[in-house]
Design an enzyme around this catalytic site. Sequence first.
Site, short mmCIF file in Angstrom:
data_model
loop_
_atom_site.label_atom_id
_atom_site.label_comp_id
_atom_site.label_asym_id
_atom_site.label_seq_id
_atom_site.Cartn_x
_atom_site.Cartn_y
_atom_site.Cartn_z
N SER A 410 -32.91 -17.98 -33.81
CA SER A 410 -31.97 -19.00 -33.31
C SER A 410 -32.11 -19.21 -31.82
O SER A 410 -32.00 -20.31 -31.33
CB SER A 410 -30.53 -18.53 -33.59
N HIS A 431 -35.70 -22.95 -38.54
CA HIS A 431 -34.37 -22.45 -38.17
C HIS A 431 -33.37 -22.90 -39.21
O HIS A 431 -32.94 -24.07 -39.21
CB HIS A 431 -33.98 -22.95 -36.77
N GLU A 443 -33.87 -26.95 -38.85
CA GLU A 443 -34.59 -27.36 -37.63
C GLU A 443 -36.01 -26.82 -37.75
O GLU A 443 -36.22 -25.61 -37.88
CB GLU A 443 -33.90 -26.79 -36.38
#
Length: 653
Positions: A410, A431, A443
């Site tokens: 993250s 992500h 992501e």
Amino acid sequence: MSEPRAFSATVSAIVQDGTLVVTIDNPPVNATSADVRSGLQQALAHAEQNADVTAVVLTSAGRTFIGGADIKEFGKPAVEPTLPAVIEMIEALSKPVVAALNGAALGGGLEVALACHHRIASPTAQVGLPEVKLGIVPGAGGTQRLPRLIGIPAALDLIASGRLVKAGEALALGVIDAVAEGDLVDAAIAAASGLVGRPLRRTGPLTVAAADPAEIEKTAAKILAKARGQKAPAEAVRLVTSASRPLQDGLADERSTFLALRDSDEAKALRHVFFAEREASKVDGLDGVKPRPVTTIGICGLGLMGSGIAVAALGAGYSVIGLDQTEDAADKGRERILGLLQRNLATGRLDQAGFDAQASRLSVTASDADLEPCDLVIEAVFDDLAVKTNLFRRLDAVIRPDAILATNTSYLNPDEIAAATAHPERVLGLHFFSPAHVMRLLEVVRCAATAPDVLATGLAVAKALRKLAVVTGVTEGFIGNRIFSAYRREAEFLLEDGALPHEIDAALEDYGFPMGLFAVYDMAGLEIAWARRKRQAATRDPSERYVEIADRLCEAGRLGQKSGRGWYAYPDGKRTVDPQVTAIIEACRAEKGIAPRSFSVAEIEQRLLKAMADEGSALLAEGIAARPGDIDLVMINGYGFPAHKGGPMFAKG
Ligand code: T1G
């Protein structure tokens, strides 16, 4: 069979055994554009006037029957004939009209089918009225004809939820009359011929079956509660529950309501989101780039995130090899994954065969070597740079040179993780958002060295996982967490300046967020952000405004809901404003000599929106995000930003 005759650029027909078989061919989804409506009108007029034609079948080319009205035409001047006019012609035709649903019949597509005198679908067809997802209501008879066919309660469910219904359920509900076993068009022609000379069942004149008012009341209340202030669901409820009135009155009310909603801010925002989702999948530099084949996915770290990713991968048909540090940890990971699959079985999302198939594709291990067959390995281990780089270095020696390594980090820098491996070009970031088997957003991090086909593979896997993939460049927190940090910082400035946590949370909920920022903060726990702030303390720019309030709460042991106290107190688990927090905030203001002032809901909303949009503009300027719509999608799908406001970049105008 006659030669095909074109009635417009997108509508043609042939005559087969006296039946005019009309085919719409308007790629990509056979939307009812002006040309389609004109072609249909002419084909219907031809059928009415031509004695050789005894019946009509209406079908389409491609995978979709009709994907709806052409959304791209919304906001442009209306072009005759309107869809309601064409639909009226279908229903009033003196000869049988049979809809042959070769694929999805959605929105205006289903409304066209509802006006036909008989509906037959291919087994893979789906039907639905998804207009509320676009901030509008059906505008061509859906709210009036569907209740006439399936009753008000069932029509309420379909129209207010906008959900798609498979052929089997559509048949059971009465939306369609048959599911074709063999050739769809042949079955439709046979059905049409069978109706020649017989009374036609026109939907419009049907009466709406009486329904239990209490049941309707209960369904309507549920819908309105979920609408969270959106207009369209409420209007859909009003139109459907009043469908017993004369058809023309209902159609007139529906049409005017649709037109008003179509031009509303809410509908414009939701159309922006619809097209943004499709734009996000178009990534520069990947035209013609083939993804690498992936059938087996390795997942390192079988905790909350890793097990969620494993469930998503198993659900998408992949084989999964889970790796953890010890046999015991690996077994626990397997149990966690099977537990999630069991939950899907219990809720009916999976049948027993599906559960067994998915469970059979799962294996776990504590030995790196067992990951050798993997085409892609995703790490979801502890978010520490040394731990991740050591793991990737070990995997370099195990997996094939063409296998791909993905980090789920993250906050760490994936470029640094990639640089530690023998083949940085095969590294990217994936992500996921927790819970990974539920949250749509993913992501996809394009690292400096990521090869184009590796990125294309990440996007292909995301699509297979039914994720909404948004490509991001490398920056701390990528798109979502960087914007989240920015507006959390602004919210803490507001605290220092005079607002209180519950006032800020109330403003965010008033704007449409399901939950306020500080309530979310308490749920997630304050310690991770605290640890990151302490890590950054030494290098923090002293000239930058820094708010100590959160640190003070943590130092006082207020780490969030889990610790019983955070930004709020939780007596009996109920979130409650805590005077001790107010006192801590007031003390911090006094230390800085800040004279607090009150803030209106609008002021709070504007300041937080501006903070999000400013950070979004910076991400665009830095080339981290490719387009404003991508930023909107991340904030809507990962951080609760209300879709009917369009996202921070759309909302700022
Ligand atoms: N109008 C215009 N373009 C559309 C469209 C539509 N209705 N639906 C899809 N597209 C475009 C989309 O932008 C993309 O474009 C391409 O088609 C492929 O879409 C009168 C008023 C039908 C299930 O809400 O749910 O009818 O990116 O990637 O995955 O009362 O598209 O290629 O340039 O989604 O195969 C109601 C919306 C409209 C359905 C196909 N209908 N569409 O999914 O393809 S309002 C909807 C979908 C209405 C009536 C009211 C899906 C699909 P590009 P795609 P897909």
